[in-house]
Design an enzyme around this catalytic site. Structure first.
Site, PDB file in Angstrom:
ATOM      1  N   SER A 232      -1.018   0.673  57.971  1.00  0.00           N
ATOM      2  CA  SER A 232      -1.559  -0.691  58.310  1.00  0.00           C
ATOM      3  C   SER A 232      -2.858  -0.386  58.891  1.00  0.00           C
ATOM      4  CB  SER A 232      -0.432  -1.619  58.767  1.00  0.00           C
ATOM      5  OG  SER A 232      -0.873  -2.844  58.850  1.00  0.00           O
ATOM      6  N   CYS A 233      -3.748  -1.765  59.029  1.00  0.00           N
ATOM      7  CA  CYS A 233      -4.577  -1.615  59.950  1.00  0.00           C
ATOM      8  C   CYS A 233      -5.095  -3.010  60.366  1.00  0.00           C
ATOM      9  CB  CYS A 233      -5.969  -0.634  59.427  1.00  0.00           C
ATOM     10  SG  CYS A 233      -6.489  -1.208  57.832  1.00  0.00           S
ATOM     11  N   GLY A 234      -6.212  -3.538  60.263  1.00  0.00           N
ATOM     12  CA  GLY A 234      -6.913  -4.871  60.311  1.00  0.00           C
ATOM     13  C   GLY A 234      -6.828  -5.469  59.069  1.00  0.00           C
ATOM     14  N   TRP A 261      -3.017  -6.251  59.078  1.00  0.00           N
ATOM     15  CA  TRP A 261      -2.807  -7.206  60.149  1.00  0.00           C
ATOM     16  C   TRP A 261      -3.376  -8.421  59.707  1.00  0.00           C
ATOM     17  CZ3 TRP A 261       0.957  -6.839  63.301  1.00  0.00           C
ATOM     18  CH2 TRP A 261       1.062  -7.733  64.584  1.00  0.00           C
TER      19      TRP A 261
END
Length: 276
Positions: A232-234, A261
């Protein structure tokens, strides 16, 4: 032509203009719009045509039919090959590669070091506006989606509770801890409880991906013996840099959380933790 997850400038420079090879510039954000590019590169627009703008979330993956249409417009063939790069080094190019893989196409590699490494090596660049779609033959690419390469919050929730899985977060340590604000308004700070923080820049050195042994050490140092990895990331972009690193390191069971996110951080019942 063998294709691994990475290729280098020397390999690509020797093959520019090969009929079955398409070079794509997948730069995003402030790195888009550069007037310098690898000769013949076509624009893979993650901010634009290659995101589903019907979704409220940034950089949502296209459906199979839409992806097929956009890939054909870029002149990509089922039997061809693709090298993708970006102007930041290795950033959004990894996302473009993962999108192709999720659509069943494996003959795609990331240019290690991207445009900065290409220019530093003294390799040729062209300037001015890129050629417009229609300047080349239309391709015959057909998407064949692979379930599980891109997943949603339900799969990530299950993974967080699975002792055989590890969920990695590619954001900065400050965003992970909730001590730095999110760049997108309205999102909660912090991270998924039980997730592991590995900022995407830490799987690179001097703008290139680290070696396979170094990457294996980085992932296994956090995940232990868990071999099923989620990222996952932004907004689903730099998560793919971690997925690229894990693939180089020899992991096989990999998934990217498409909403990342941008979805999890919205006000909701999805749990959020703060601190390291």
């Amino acid at each position: 032509m063998p294709f691994g997850p990475l290729t280098d400038g020397e390999w690509l420079a020797a093959r520019l203009g090969t009929p079955d090879l398409v070079v794509l510039d997948a730069s995003v954000g402030g790195h888009r719009g550069t007037e310098r590019r690898i000769p013949g590169a076509r624009v893979f627009d993650i901010d634009g045509a290659f995101s589903d703008h019907a979704s409220p979330l940034p950089h949502t993956m296209l459906g199979a039919d839409a992806f097929t249409e956009e890939a054909r417009a870029l002149g990509i063939d089922d039997a061809g090959a693709v090298v993708v790069y970006d102007a930041a080094g290795i950033y959004s190019s990894a996302r473009a590669r993962w999108m192709f893989k999720a659509m069943g196409f494996d003959r795609v590699a990331v240019l290690d070091g991207g445009l900065p490494a290409w220019e530093a090596a003294g390799l040729p660049v062209e300037s001015g506006r890129p050629l417009a779609t229609g300047s080349w033959r239309r391709g015959d690419f057909t998407a064949r989606p692979r379930p599980g390469l891109l997943v949603g919050s339900a799969e990530v929730t299950a993974a967080l509770a699975d002792p055989g899985s590890a969920v990695f977060d590619a954001r900065t340590r400050e965003r992970f801890a909730g001590t730095a604000p999110e760049p997108r308004p309205g999102l909660r700070g912090g991270h998924m409880p039980g997730s592991l923080n590995l900022p995407f820049g830490e799987v690179q050195a001097a703008g290139r991906m680290r070696s396979a042994p170094e990457l294996r050490e980085a992932f296994s140092g956090l995940a232990g013996g868990r071999e099923r990895l989620y990222f996952s990331c932004g907004s689903g972009v730099t998560a793919c840099v971690l997925a690229l690193g894990a693939e180089i390191a020899g992991y096989d069971e990999l998934s990217v959380y498409d909403g990342s996110w941008g979805e999890w951080g919205l006000p909701s019942d999805l749990p959020v933790a703060t601190g390291a």
